[in-house]
Scaffold this active site. Sequence first.
Site, PDB file in Angstrom:
ATOM      1  N   ARG A  31      35.533  53.544  34.807  1.00 53.76           N
ATOM      2  CA  ARG A  31      36.550  54.549  34.489  1.00 53.76           C
ATOM      3  C   ARG A  31      35.954  55.709  33.689  1.00 53.76           C
ATOM      4  NH1 ARG A  31      38.850  49.841  35.433  1.00 53.76           N
ATOM      5  NH2 ARG A  31      41.028  49.687  36.088  1.00 53.76           N
ATOM      6  N   SER A 169      47.668  45.300  40.479  1.00 55.70           N
ATOM      7  CA  SER A 169      46.275  45.682  40.729  1.00 55.70           C
ATOM      8  C   SER A 169      45.940  46.882  39.870  1.00 55.70           C
ATOM      9  CB  SER A 169      46.061  46.040  42.206  1.00 55.70           C
ATOM     10  OG  SER A 169      44.806  46.706  42.335  1.00 55.70           O
ATOM     11  N   ASP A 315      39.802  37.747  36.692  1.00 56.56           N
ATOM     12  CA  ASP A 315      38.352  37.621  36.888  1.00 56.56           C
ATOM     13  C   ASP A 315      37.762  36.423  36.149  1.00 56.56           C
ATOM     14  OD1 ASP A 315      38.395  39.851  38.484  1.00 56.56           O
ATOM     15  OD2 ASP A 315      37.762  41.225  36.899  1.00 56.56           O
ATOM     16  N   LYS A 342      39.088  38.398  46.810  1.00 53.80           N
ATOM     17  CA  LYS A 342      38.094  38.998  45.897  1.00 53.80           C
ATOM     18  C   LYS A 342      36.742  39.017  46.624  1.00 53.80           C
ATOM     19  CE  LYS A 342      40.746  39.848  42.384  1.00 53.80           C
ATOM     20  NZ  LYS A 342      40.993  41.242  41.985  1.00 53.80           N
ATOM     21  N   ARG A 346      37.832  33.028  46.354  1.00 55.49           N
ATOM     22  CA  ARG A 346      37.387  32.309  45.145  1.00 55.49           C
ATOM     23  C   ARG A 346      38.051  30.942  45.006  1.00 55.49           C
ATOM     24  NH1 ARG A 346      36.469  37.386  40.939  1.00 55.49           N
ATOM     25  NH2 ARG A 346      34.384  37.810  41.769  1.00 55.49           N
TER      26      ARG A 346
HETATM   27  C1  S3P Z   1      39.521  45.655  38.150  1.00 55.90           C
HETATM   28  C2  S3P Z   1      40.719  45.138  38.580  1.00 55.90           C
HETATM   29  C3  S3P Z   1      40.851  43.817  39.199  1.00 55.90           C
HETATM   30  C4  S3P Z   1      39.607  42.987  38.968  1.00 55.90           C
HETATM   31  C5  S3P Z   1      38.346  43.743  39.223  1.00 55.90           C
HETATM   32  C6  S3P Z   1      38.260  44.928  38.296  1.00 55.90           C
HETATM   33  C7  S3P Z   1      39.525  46.977  37.518  1.00 55.90           C
HETATM   34  O1  S3P Z   1      41.036  43.983  40.588  1.00 55.90           O
HETATM   35  O2  S3P Z   1      39.639  41.808  39.762  1.00 55.90           O
HETATM   36  O3  S3P Z   1      37.219  42.912  39.021  1.00 55.90           O
HETATM   37  O4  S3P Z   1      38.527  47.355  36.872  1.00 55.90           O
HETATM   38  O5  S3P Z   1      40.547  47.670  37.629  1.00 55.90           O
HETATM   39  P1  S3P Z   1      42.487  44.293  41.225  1.00 55.90           P
HETATM   40  O6  S3P Z   1      42.900  45.646  40.787  1.00 55.90           O
HETATM   41  O7  S3P Z   1      42.265  44.249  42.710  1.00 55.90           O
HETATM   42  O8  S3P Z   1      43.373  43.197  40.757  1.00 55.90           O
END
Ligand code: S3P
Length: 430
Positions: A31, A169, A315, A342, A346
Amino acid sequence: MVPSRRPLRLQRVPRFRGRFTLAGDKSVCHRLALMGALARGETRIGNFSSAADCASTLRCLSLLGVDVSRDESDVVIRGEGPEAWRPAPGPLPAGNSGSTLRMLAGALAGRPFPSTLTGDASLCRRPMERVAQPLRAMGAQVRTTDGRPPMTIEGGGLKGISWSLPVASAQVKTAVLLAGLQADGATTVVEPEPSRDHTERLLPAFGAALTVSGTALTVTRADLRAFSMTAPGDVSSAAFLVVAALLVPDAHVRIDGVLLNPRRTAFLDVLRAMGADVATGVEIATPEPTGWIEARSSRLHGVAIPASVVPALIDEVPALAAAATQAEGTTTVSGAAELRVKESDRIAALVEGLGRMGAAVEERPDGFAMHGGRPLHGATVDSHGDHRIAMALAVTALAADGETRIEDAACVDVSFPEFFGLLERGCRTA
Ligand code: S3P
């Protein structure tokens, strides 16, 4: 003992000790890099993630003409605003990184030129309509390949929307908000369950106004200005060191300077509920809570992990599954069908790998039930090319009789290239 540099073979260890600091949190670094590239001015990111995934984000930004430089763990982005982004000479390679592909898609939805986003074989099996649909509703032209990458976006002329996420998400939430910064009118995202909130915490630091009303987040068009910070250590990486400490008989670890954002530390609450000896202390409050974690060998018992907390520990389910193998009674995970899409499936990969080591684990459509506390034995197990499966199997191997051989263990580089080296160091420290 844990073997040499890039081990595929591990054994039970008597001791696991050490004080660790970790490279920057992957979610925070993706980000910071994206926002820095959309901003005007120089964004300096200290302790940038060492993960291959974050390198994919930097590479894609460079291909879009953004001035990105890296000097060891420092990354500097000299942003000139999104108007300065240029069409990439070819498809943008997101590698294994769903975050790169989905979040960059949001930023590209505001750009009036075509871009193609693609990735490795694992990423090209993952669902992308969840991000394509809201971006289309905002006015971007988005094509997926049967719902998956490669995905082509031609954006510009966006208008704000109100979008309720069908599945929690943070990546899709972020994509819509980054598109919203380049749209006419207000853009609102409503979450079904709270997911990680780094975008909400960091956008105001880059000068964007974001309003939060219950589960609804709203942004309007904004020019970001550069913002510099040192990234806190990756708490999802820390999870594997914490679980290693819980499972090994003579163990004590301390992890300093690590991210302690409550939307990421739900796994620590679950471990405490399982009886784990884990303590934390926050030393920096904003924009991202940061501090230390200590963990010691513990006798664990099973707990039920309900659907409502799953987005805050999605995660960490592989690390929690490793802990559950040694927890007396049953640990259940439900409402976690997302784990099937994922980097690997998993649920299936954990049931297969931990089952081969002697764990009594029942697969369910949306999770699993682990009947823990049984003795484990070494086995040949497969990471399925998934970094977090490889690390979960590795920490479980530290509590199993005999040798465990992990196939395709080098995939840990996707999030935590230092993992095996630190594991070995912890096992060697007297
Ligand atoms: C993440 C969001 C999650 C996570 C990924 C990192 C992020 O995914 O599993 O490892 O940095 O926004 P989802 O947005 O698909 O849930």
